[in-house]
Structures are given as C-alpha cells and as structure tokens.
Design a protein around this motif. Sequence first.
Motif, short mmCIF file in Angstrom:
data_model
loop_
_atom_site.label_atom_id
_atom_site.label_comp_id
_atom_site.label_asym_id
_atom_site.label_seq_id
_atom_site.Cartn_x
_atom_site.Cartn_y
_atom_site.Cartn_z
N LEU A 1 42.88 32.99 29.73
CA LEU A 1 41.30 33.11 29.89
C LEU A 1 40.95 32.62 31.37
N LEU A 2 40.10 33.29 31.89
CA LEU A 2 39.84 32.92 33.36
C LEU A 2 38.20 32.36 33.16
N LEU A 3 38.09 31.27 33.51
CA LEU A 3 36.57 30.57 33.79
C LEU A 3 36.07 31.20 35.03
N ALA A 4 35.66 32.24 35.36
CA ALA A 4 35.29 33.08 36.64
C ALA A 4 34.23 32.48 37.17
N ASP A 5 34.32 31.51 37.83
CA ASP A 5 33.28 30.72 38.65
C ASP A 5 33.13 31.39 39.95
N THR A 6 34.23 32.00 40.65
CA THR A 6 34.00 32.40 41.96
C THR A 6 33.31 33.69 41.94
N GLN A 7 33.89 34.45 40.81
CA GLN A 7 33.16 35.77 40.60
C GLN A 7 31.53 35.63 40.14
N ALA A 8 31.37 34.54 39.53
CA ALA A 8 29.91 34.28 39.02
C ALA A 8 29.12 34.06 40.35
N ALA B 1 38.59 41.54 44.01
CA ALA B 1 39.03 40.17 43.19
C ALA B 1 39.50 40.47 42.00
N GLN B 2 38.70 41.15 41.05
CA GLN B 2 39.03 41.21 39.71
C GLN B 2 40.48 41.77 39.68
N ALA B 3 40.75 42.70 40.55
CA ALA B 3 42.13 43.38 40.59
C ALA B 3 42.92 42.22 40.88
N ALA B 4 42.62 41.50 41.78
CA ALA B 4 43.57 40.29 42.00
C ALA B 4 43.84 39.36 40.88
N ASP B 5 42.89 39.22 40.11
CA ASP B 5 42.90 38.33 39.21
C ASP B 5 44.15 38.96 38.10
N ILE B 6 43.78 40.34 37.82
CA ILE B 6 44.60 41.10 36.85
C ILE B 6 45.93 40.91 37.10
N THR B 7 46.08 41.41 38.28
CA THR B 7 47.80 41.83 38.87
C THR B 7 48.40 40.35 39.01
N ASP C 1 31.37 48.82 29.85
CA ASP C 1 30.89 48.81 31.00
C ASP C 1 31.68 48.46 32.13
N GLN C 2 32.90 47.83 31.82
CA GLN C 2 33.73 47.12 32.59
C GLN C 2 34.89 48.14 33.16
N ALA C 3 35.25 49.11 32.33
CA ALA C 3 36.33 50.11 32.24
C ALA C 3 36.65 50.43 33.62
N VAL D 1 47.33 44.16 29.53
CA VAL D 1 46.23 44.37 28.77
C VAL D 1 45.10 43.71 29.00
N VAL D 2 43.62 44.14 29.26
CA VAL D 2 42.62 43.64 29.68
C VAL D 2 41.51 43.97 28.91
N PRO D 3 41.18 43.11 28.05
CA PRO D 3 39.65 43.36 27.19
C PRO D 3 38.64 43.12 27.81
N VAL D 4 37.75 44.13 28.09
CA VAL D 4 36.62 44.21 28.67
C VAL D 4 35.70 44.97 27.88
N GLY D 5 34.18 44.95 27.96
CA GLY D 5 33.27 45.72 27.81
C GLY D 5 33.44 47.05 28.28
N ILE E 1 47.87 39.04 28.30
CA ILE E 1 46.26 39.48 28.49
C ILE E 1 45.58 38.51 29.55
N LEU E 2 44.80 39.13 30.21
CA LEU E 2 43.97 38.47 31.06
C LEU E 2 42.40 38.80 30.88
N THR E 3 41.68 37.73 30.39
CA THR E 3 40.26 38.07 30.58
C THR E 3 39.42 37.02 30.78
N GLY E 4 38.27 37.22 30.85
CA GLY E 4 37.38 35.70 31.25
C GLY E 4 36.07 35.94 31.34
N ASP E 5 35.23 34.92 31.64
CA ASP E 5 33.69 35.23 31.81
C ASP E 5 33.42 34.42 32.81
N ARG E 6 32.22 35.02 33.54
CA ARG E 6 31.57 34.47 34.72
C ARG E 6 30.93 33.08 34.04
N THR E 7 30.93 32.16 34.55
CA THR E 7 30.46 30.81 34.25
C THR E 7 28.72 30.78 34.56
N1 TRP Z 1 34.07 40.60 35.04
C1 TRP Z 1 34.22 39.51 33.87
C2 TRP Z 1 32.65 39.23 33.28
O1 TRP Z 1 31.69 39.73 34.06
C3 TRP Z 1 34.84 38.13 34.14
C4 TRP Z 1 36.08 38.52 34.69
C5 TRP Z 1 36.60 38.04 36.21
C6 TRP Z 1 37.29 39.13 34.29
N2 TRP Z 1 37.93 38.09 35.98
C7 TRP Z 1 38.49 38.82 35.22
C8 TRP Z 1 37.36 39.60 33.19
C9 TRP Z 1 39.60 39.57 34.84
C10 TRP Z 1 38.84 40.57 32.64
C11 TRP Z 1 39.69 40.38 33.76
O2 TRP Z 1 32.39 38.23 32.54
#
Ligand code: TRP
Length: 339
Positions: free
Chosen positions: A44-51, A139-145, A157-159, A151-155, A11-17
């Motif tokens: 769990l990714l602390l997604a600071d670059t995505q933030a 970038a999120q595709a890069a994270d996941i792959t 809206d992120q499907a 398995v990627v748990p997301v809301g 599983i990979l998931t995370g949150d924008r910080t």
């Molecule tokens: N997009 C997610 C959010 O808005 C954070 C996130 C970054 C993420 N990389 C991810 C979630 C990879 C799932 C998989 O909080």
Amino acid sequence: MSSSIDTRPVILTGDRTTGPLHLGHYAGSLKSRVALQRSHRQFLLLADTQALTDNAHDPEKVRRNVLEVAFDYLAVGIDPLETTICLQSALPALAELTLLYLNFVTVSRLERNPTIKTEIQLRGFERDVPAGFLCYPVAQAADITAFRATVVPVGEDQAPLIEQTNEIVRRLNRQVGRDILVEAEAMIPAVGRLPGVDGKAKMSKSQGNAISLSASPDEITDAVRRMYTDPTHLRASDPGKIEGNVVFTYLDAFCDDGQLLEDLKERYRRGGLGDITVKRHLEDILQALLAPIRERRARYAAEPGYVLDILREGTLKARERTEATLAELRAALGLFTLT
Ligand code: TRP
C-alpha cells in the motif's frame, strides 16, 4: 510470513494523502484490501508525491495526511505483518523510473488519457495544467512496475491508467528485447462508487457529503437523518422508490442480511414503510461497523511513534524491492555505470 519464497500474486494500490478516508473508501477499496492481504502479497502506497501533482499550493495538507491515512489503514484492519505500507516520497527509485519512462510516452498520448482529460476538467486547470499532473500516469506506471505488481485494485475511473502502464511496459520490453517489466491487470470493485449522503455526487470530504471513518456516534446519526431518500415518498403509506434512494444504496453496500434487505425493499416499494424505519436499520448497521474502527483509530492516533515505525519498516522493504527493479532496468537500457 515464513522464510519460504512468497509466490502470492503481488498487489499494489494506494491513496493520495489529501485527507482522512471515509465510508466510500471503505466500501470501494479498504474492505477488499483487508480480505486480499492474505491471498496476495500486498503493498500500500501512501501517495504523497502524487498528491502534490494537484496540491502543490498546499504541501502541508499532503504532509499532515500521511499519518491520517496510515491510521485509517490500520483502523480498518490492514495488518502490517501481511501488508507492506510505504511512503511514496521516500522511495527515490519511483522518481527515477518516472524520469526514464517519460521518454517512452508522448505528450499527446497523455493528453488523450481519459482519466486525465476528465480530471483536468474537474479541477478547472484549463490550459494551465501542471506538467506533474499531466505526467502522473507515468509516475503511477513507475509505482506499479517498480513493485512488479500484477494486480492493481483501482476504481473504474482509473482503469485507463493501467492501460497506459501496460503500453509503457510493452514499449520498454520491446526496447530492451525481453520481458523485463510485467503487465498489470486492473481489479475493478464490483460495487459502484458510494454516493454522498446528499445523493448528488460521489462521497467526498470537500463536498461535505461524506461520513468519515472516525465519525462520532452523533455525526453518524446526523448523517443518516439528513440522507437523501425518495422525495415523492411523503407518507409511510405511499409507495417509495429504491433506485437513487441513498439509504437503500448504503444498505446494499453494508447490510449483510440479504433476506431483511429484500423484505425492506419490498415493503418500501409497496407502501407502508416509513423512511424513519429504514434509516433506523441503516443507522444500527453503520454504528456497529464504525464503532470498532473509530476506537482502533483513536488508539493508533495516540501512538504516532508506533505507526511511524510501521511506515519506516514498510518503506525500507519497499525500497529494496523498487531499487532492484530500477537497477535491472538501468542495466538493460545500458546506462553508463561508474564503478
Ligand atoms: N491514483 C491513486 C489515487 O488517486 C493513488 C495511487 C498512486 C495508486 N500510485 C498508485 C493506485 C499505484 C494504484 C497503484 O488514490
């Protein structure tokens, strides 16, 4: 974990910080992450670059909230022995994979991505969309792959981001002639998004309608008191509506006693049950839920050095895993190597 090979699904998931997490995050994702961490190998990714893709004007906020989100993870029961917590900006392989993937997706496809379309409107970017924002699905595709997550748990809206990821996966696999990357599946939570205490929108700190995970007992009392119910339910004896009544929506999310809840709903609908009584039930539940979280959070916040050690260790582990994926892909694409 023991030294035997770990065959659990990844599983990979995370949150924008961008801020500390709140009750909406707890109901929608944190609770299930705590449950999943034994059956799955969880990162769990602390997604600071995505933030930064929509907060480039405030990098200090993004930096400051790395530890805040980490405190939240640990406070709700994410166990660093089971779950690897890591920092996105400290994983250069993710950036390098993003750069490679950008060549396998078109600008028009990104512009058609439903998540991006909605988010551009919400943020009022109009024609001035930062390129980093438009490309964050890549970038999120890069994270996941990079983590080889399936398995990627997301809301909900992120499907579309997972769909976009899998398109990139298929294109790259076709390009290199074998299944070097794995497709992932979105895991959408069964419970919908928790509304804000005002009943208007989703819970969000910027809307001032959130209950934070570190809320004090008085803040919880106050939030429940302010909570939107049925505006036509003026007297306890009046029949009341459950639908759109935030107190009942929260009870649905947090009350484990199904019998009690059915009973309350039934009496509320019929008339004879006051808002104050229903709110008292919810308040008791929320106080009991948040007290241990608040206490644990305060203990971690008092020991930032300890939490930093957890992040450092998790990030080292994640670095190994993501760099292995990058090395394989570079080789498969036949990039020149200087030996
Ligand atoms: N997009 C997610 C959010 O808005 C954070 C996130 C970054 C993420 N990389 C991810 C979630 C990879 C799932 C998989 O909080």
